[in-house]
Design a protein around this motif. Structure first.
Motif, PDB file in Angstrom:
ATOM      1  N   UNK A 292       0.953  -1.215   0.137  1.00  0.00           N
ATOM      2  CA  UNK A 292      -0.005  -0.030  -0.009  1.00  0.00           C
ATOM      3  C   UNK A 292       0.774   1.194  -0.020  1.00  0.00           C
ATOM      4  N   UNK A 293       0.261   2.328  -0.469  1.00  0.00           N
ATOM      5  CA  UNK A 293       1.014   3.690  -0.437  1.00  0.00           C
ATOM      6  C   UNK A 293       0.812   4.297   1.065  1.00  0.00           C
ATOM      7  N   UNK A 294       1.740   4.386   1.582  1.00  0.00           N
ATOM      8  CA  UNK A 294       1.537   4.835   3.018  1.00  0.00           C
ATOM      9  C   UNK A 294       2.052   6.349   3.394  1.00  0.00           C
ATOM     10  N   UNK A 295       0.882   7.125   3.648  1.00  0.00           N
ATOM     11  CA  UNK A 295       0.998   8.635   3.873  1.00  0.00           C
ATOM     12  C   UNK A 295       0.724   9.127   5.194  1.00  0.00           C
ATOM     13  N   UNK A 296       0.625   8.009   5.957  1.00  0.00           N
ATOM     14  CA  UNK A 296       0.343   8.270   7.571  1.00  0.00           C
ATOM     15  C   UNK A 296       1.746   8.390   8.289  1.00  0.00           C
ATOM     16  N   UNK A 297       1.572   8.643   9.333  1.00  0.00           N
ATOM     17  CA  UNK A 297       2.596   8.891  10.390  1.00  0.00           C
ATOM     18  C   UNK A 297       3.066   7.652  10.970  1.00  0.00           C
ATOM     19  N   UNK A 298       2.534   6.523  10.886  1.00  0.00           N
ATOM     20  CA  UNK A 298       2.580   5.487  11.777  1.00  0.00           C
ATOM     21  C   UNK A 298       2.745   4.067  10.969  1.00  0.00           C
ATOM     22  N   UNK A 299       3.173   3.142  11.626  1.00  0.00           N
ATOM     23  CA  UNK A 299       3.523   1.989  11.190  1.00  0.00           C
ATOM     24  C   UNK A 299       2.105   1.277  10.734  1.00  0.00           C
ATOM     25  N   UNK A 300       2.128   0.692   9.545  1.00  0.00           N
ATOM     26  CA  UNK A 300       1.057   0.108   8.981  1.00  0.00           C
ATOM     27  C   UNK A 300       0.876  -1.495   9.651  1.00  0.00           C
ATOM     28  N   UNK A 301      -0.454  -1.860   9.775  1.00  0.00           N
ATOM     29  CA  UNK A 301      -0.818  -3.062  10.181  1.00  0.00           C
ATOM     30  C   UNK A 301      -1.018  -4.143   9.190  1.00  0.00           C
ATOM     31  N   UNK A 302      -0.498  -5.260   9.174  1.00  0.00           N
ATOM     32  CA  UNK A 302      -0.526  -6.556   8.176  1.00  0.00           C
ATOM     33  C   UNK A 302      -1.087  -7.744   9.268  1.00  0.00           C
ATOM     34  N   UNK A 321      -7.376  -3.225  21.223  1.00  0.00           N
ATOM     35  CA  UNK A 321      -8.230  -2.632  19.877  1.00  0.00           C
ATOM     36  C   UNK A 321      -7.184  -2.750  18.873  1.00  0.00           C
ATOM     37  N   UNK A 322      -7.993  -2.208  17.616  1.00  0.00           N
ATOM     38  CA  UNK A 322      -7.077  -2.454  16.536  1.00  0.00           C
ATOM     39  C   UNK A 322      -5.751  -1.653  16.674  1.00  0.00           C
ATOM     40  N   UNK A 323      -5.731  -0.418  17.278  1.00  0.00           N
ATOM     41  CA  UNK A 323      -4.606   0.589  17.548  1.00  0.00           C
ATOM     42  C   UNK A 323      -3.775   0.230  18.840  1.00  0.00           C
ATOM     43  N   UNK A 324      -4.307  -0.821  19.558  1.00  0.00           N
ATOM     44  CA  UNK A 324      -4.097  -1.059  20.822  1.00  0.00           C
ATOM     45  C   UNK A 324      -3.654  -2.445  21.239  1.00  0.00           C
ATOM     46  N   UNK A 325      -2.798  -3.309  20.315  1.00  0.00           N
ATOM     47  CA  UNK A 325      -2.564  -4.486  20.648  1.00  0.00           C
ATOM     48  C   UNK A 325      -1.341  -5.035  21.265  1.00  0.00           C
ATOM     49  N   UNK A 482       1.147  -4.084  18.750  1.00  0.00           N
ATOM     50  CA  UNK A 482       1.091  -3.325  17.614  1.00  0.00           C
ATOM     51  C   UNK A 482       0.214  -2.066  18.203  1.00  0.00           C
ATOM     52  N   UNK A 483       1.184  -0.939  18.572  1.00  0.00           N
ATOM     53  CA  UNK A 483       0.771   0.167  19.308  1.00  0.00           C
ATOM     54  C   UNK A 483       1.655   1.188  18.521  1.00  0.00           C
ATOM     55  N   UNK A 484       1.273   1.596  17.352  1.00  0.00           N
ATOM     56  CA  UNK A 484       1.928   2.646  16.462  1.00  0.00           C
ATOM     57  C   UNK A 484       2.003   3.930  17.488  1.00  0.00           C
ATOM     58  N   UNK A 485       1.247   4.346  18.298  1.00  0.00           N
ATOM     59  CA  UNK A 485       1.530   5.588  18.739  1.00  0.00           C
ATOM     60  C   UNK A 485       1.364   5.505  20.472  1.00  0.00           C
ATOM     61  N   UNK A 486       2.278   6.403  21.050  1.00  0.00           N
ATOM     62  CA  UNK A 486       2.275   6.469  22.505  1.00  0.00           C
ATOM     63  C   UNK A 486       2.113   8.215  22.789  1.00  0.00           C
ATOM     64  N   UNK A 487       1.572   8.169  24.216  1.00  0.00           N
ATOM     65  CA  UNK A 487       1.625   9.441  24.772  1.00  0.00           C
ATOM     66  C   UNK A 487       0.574  10.369  24.182  1.00  0.00           C
ATOM     67  N   UNK A 488      -0.658   9.945  24.164  1.00  0.00           N
ATOM     68  CA  UNK A 488      -1.878  10.511  23.827  1.00  0.00           C
ATOM     69  C   UNK A 488      -3.086   9.938  24.504  1.00  0.00           C
ATOM     70  N   UNK A 489      -4.100  11.168  24.351  1.00  0.00           N
ATOM     71  CA  UNK A 489      -5.395  10.686  24.865  1.00  0.00           C
ATOM     72  C   UNK A 489      -6.328  11.044  23.686  1.00  0.00           C
ATOM     73  N   UNK A 490      -7.465   9.949  23.401  1.00  0.00           N
ATOM     74  CA  UNK A 490      -8.251  10.090  22.353  1.00  0.00           C
ATOM     75  C   UNK A 490      -9.809   9.851  22.480  1.00  0.00           C
ATOM     76  N   UNK A 491     -10.586  10.799  22.083  1.00  0.00           N
ATOM     77  CA  UNK A 491     -12.057  10.513  22.208  1.00  0.00           C
ATOM     78  C   UNK A 491     -12.532  10.411  20.807  1.00  0.00           C
TER      79      UNK A 491
END
Length: 722
Positions: A292-302, A321-325, A482-491
């Motif tokens: 895939x073409x990756x234009x995101x700032x984080x690692x892709x999931x396969x 979760x999908x973003x917190x494995x 697989x946790x591509x991002x650390x140090x955040x709070x998300x809603x």
């Protein structure tokens, strides 16, 4: 932590203690007294004597009437097998609509019959089997109450025979190929039918249209005349022999010829608990990942596709979760070889599931990777009707460091994760949710090493309303996850509404509003994505979606917006932009199918982005299926980037001579990744679950054009069981 406790209280209070929705739908299965031949011809006396499940209910396009396409199902069993027969009548003349003869087909693109067995009667886990109208097989494990993992495979037999007015599916499922609770005389069961010419999906029991027919909350009851027989001694050996030739041109290495051997063993500790062993496993039969073409700032999931990790894989890989494995099995064995491993998984009793895994890899001097040991322990307790509480421990130890190997990051001396989660699933599936807490332990990382997250969703025929939050500490480290991002709070709140016209070409339509906000540890905004979409589903099953979106990003690390040039935007740089998107998916019953997504709007640093993604396919059913996937991205940015464009082109051809003999070939040109990949795989399933593979792979550098590496592999596997 207070948020998690509050959400857990809400999830418990929302739980609905109710009986199984379709418990009055019962099918009585009886022991056969004569042999059954699996040939699609139902001339045996057993089928004349068996009870008939019929009068299916329509699920799509509407769930308020009886199916217009009749289906009749019969079942029986003996000491070794479950037998099933489905007579699928045709409402309209002409050839059945299918993609190919290849197994594990896409449900929505094939005329098919599939059934779902809740062998633990827990409304959560089970098995699915079936076939399309020309005999391509479907098998998978079921998890989370209605999802099917089609990467799983096991020994069973089926046949489909076509007639002018119907097709007949017949199969035998060995008791040794599935897991079930000893001594219980009732299982969950449902039968599902998809007919593309009438655009109708139906099932034996009523299932609301917003849920898949795989939803175990809506199964009927399979009533045994006596409890299912014990599978008895159940040991399977799956050895393999492999020979191959490869050459690494990029690093100027000589041609290498190698011969390998290894294998797996499956030992049934009980009818519901299995021990898997592996020695020197090889995964050459797996297709190369779709680029895939990756234009995101984080690692892709396969996703994981290796067979050893799949049975009861949900208990290991689906924690979080999908973003917190906290555990992701693809981390094991990608940079060095697996020496051996063991995995115990399954049911201890009606309420308890267990999963224990231990894998050992060797050190790799070329990649400067130490030897590593991976341990995963998962324990799950069912509560109420369909919910559960799960506990998890993941540990990675590194040793035998090669010269020059780092001792930080992925090579740190140890990394441990411990977590607990509560999964809500109401008896009628209207309410679902999760709450979890995780903590990691790593060298030189203390404080801010917790993660907590939760979500709650209500979904009925008309409304879907929900929200999710995540809090991930800056030092939280999922070394085997697989946790591509650390140090955040998300809603992330969202809401959608569907409308159903009584007539006309439109089946349903409605809007969705989705808001996603990220904050740093000081609760200052870093990202915001807000979109409003409108989806129209036509009675022909084609889908049109339009979307408008607003984005805001404040960079927390330097970032190259092309992921290509090596020029970076600075930390703290802020960007706002708007964009619009439209997508369309054509009718799946056509021989010629296509879909596209057009996206145009702003981008980082005042730039512009135009994206086009489309898939075009044509099938000469059932033997040849041709697909062309194309992605084009055009970025207009200030200097030093300027205008950049990326093509990703991926034609694929599937040739299925029979439902046991497949040839797959695909080509991928990835301009951003500077790679051309050719992958060809020939598979012959010469007996159930036993295969012969020939896999050829080529990788090229596009400019200047030369070979990076090339390989040819022959592999033979044989499934031997008592």
């Amino acid at each position: 932590m207070k948020l998690s406790l509050l959400l857990i209280c809400c999830l418990f209070s929302l739980h609905i203690l109710a009986q199984k929705k379709n418990s009055n739908y019962q099918y009585h299965i009886h022991r056969v007294t004569s042999p059954v031949k699996i040939d699609g011809i139902i001339d045996e006396q057993v089928w004349q004597d068996a009870e008939v499940a019929k009068n299916f209910r329509m699920v799509l396009p509407m769930d308020t009437s009886v199916s217009k396409v009749p289906t009749e199902v019969r079942m029986a069993y003996d000491d070794k097998n479950i037998y099933i027969e489905a007579t699928c009548y045709k409402a309209l003349p002409g050839q059945s609509m299918v993609e190919s003869l290849k197994r594990d087909f896409a449900f929505q693109k094939n005329d098919n019959f599939i059934f779902f067995m809740d062998t633990y009667n827990d409304l959560t886990n089970g098995f699915s089997f079936g076939a399309n109208a020309v005999g391509a097989e479907w098998d998978g494990t079921m998890y989370e109450g209605g999802k099917v993992d089609l990467n799983w495979t096991n020994k069973w037999e089926s046949a489909v025979k076509d007639y002018p007015d119907k097709y007949i599916f017949e199969a035998s499922i060995p008791f040794k190929s599935i897991r079930y609770k000893k001594g219980i005389s009732e299982w969950g069961i449902n039968f599902s039918r998809n007919d593309l010419k009438t655009t109708e999906k139906s099932s034996w029991t009523p299932v609301p249209r917003q849920f898949p027919t795989a939803s175990l909350a809506y199964t009927g009851t399979l009533v045994w005349d006596t409890p299912p027989p014990e599978a008895g001694q159940n040991i399977s050996l799956i050895p393999y022999v492999l020979t191959g030739i490869s050459k690494d041109y990029q690093n100027h290495k000589n041609t290498a010829v190698h011969v390998e051997a290894g294998g797996d063993a499956k030992i049934a500790i009980s009818s519901a608990l299995n021990l898997d062993l592996t020695v020197h496993p090889d995964f050459s039969q797996v297709d190369a990942d779709k680029q895939v073409t990756n234009l995101s700032r984080y690692e892709l999931f396969y996703p994981e596709t290796r067979q050893f990790f799949l049975e009861n894989g949900d208990q290991f890989n689906n924690f979080g979760y999908a973003s917190i494995r906290p555990f992701f099995s693809r981390r094991i064995g990608l940079t060095s070889n697996i020496i051996a491993g063991a995995r115990l998984s399954g049911k201890l009793d009606r309420n308890w599931r267990i999963g224990v895994m231990d894998m050992q890899t060797n050190s790799n001097d070329d990649n400067r990777v130490p030897a590593q040991n991976f341990t995963m322990i998962a324990l799950q307790r069912k509560v109420f009707a369909r919910s559960n509480i799960g506990f998890m421990l993941v540990n990675k130890e590194s040793f035998n460091y090669p010269p020059g190997a780092a001792t930080t990051g992925a090579n740190s001396k140890y990394n441990t994760n411990f977590g607990i989660e509560y999964n809500l699933a109401s008896a009628d599936n209207l309410f679902t949710g999760k709450a979890l807490v995780l903590k990691s332990f790593s060298p030189n990382k203390k404080g801010h090493d917790y993660t907590q997250a939760g979500n709650l969703q209500f979904a009925n025929k008309y409304w879907t309303v929900g929200g999710q939050y995540e809090v991930v500490g800056a030092n939280y480290d999922a070394g085997v996850g697989y946790v591509p991002r650390q140090g955040y709070i998300k809603f992330n709140p969202y809401i959608s509404r569907l409308f159903f016209p009584k007539e006309g070409i439109i089946l349903s339509h409605g809007p969705t509003l989705n808001l996603t906000d990220y904050y740093d540890g000081g609760f200052k905004p870093t990202d915001n994505r807000a979109f409003l979409s409108y989806q129209v589903t036509f009675r022909s099953k084609s889908i049109l979606t339009a979307l408008v979106e607003h984005d805001y990003v404040r960079l927390l690390a330097p970032y190259d917006p092309t992921n290509y040039t090596g020029n970076f935007l600075p930390i703290g740089q802020q960007s706002h932009w708007n964009n619009a998107e439209i997508s369309f998916f054509s009718v799946p019953q056509s021989l010629f199918t296509y879909d596209f997504t057009l996206d145009y709007g702003g981008y980082y640093d005042g730039g512009k982005k135009f994206s086009l993604a489309n898939d075009v396919g044509y099938r000469f059913q059932p033997y040849v299926n041709i697909q062309m996937a194309t992605t084009y991205n055009n970025l207009q940015l200030p200097q030093p980037w300027g205008q950049k464009s990326f093509w990703l082109v991926g034609p694929r051809v599937d040739v299925t001579m029979t439902n046991k003999f497949y040839l797959t070939g695909f080509f991928q040109y990835n301009e951003q990744g500077k790679n051309i990949n050719i992958n060809t795989r020939l598979q012959w399933r010469y007996r159930p679950a036993s295969d012969f593979f020939i896999v050829y792979t080529d990788n090229y550098l596009p400019r200047p054009f030369f070979v990076k590496n090339r390989g040819l592999v022959f592999k033979f596997t044989y499934w031997l069981n008592n």
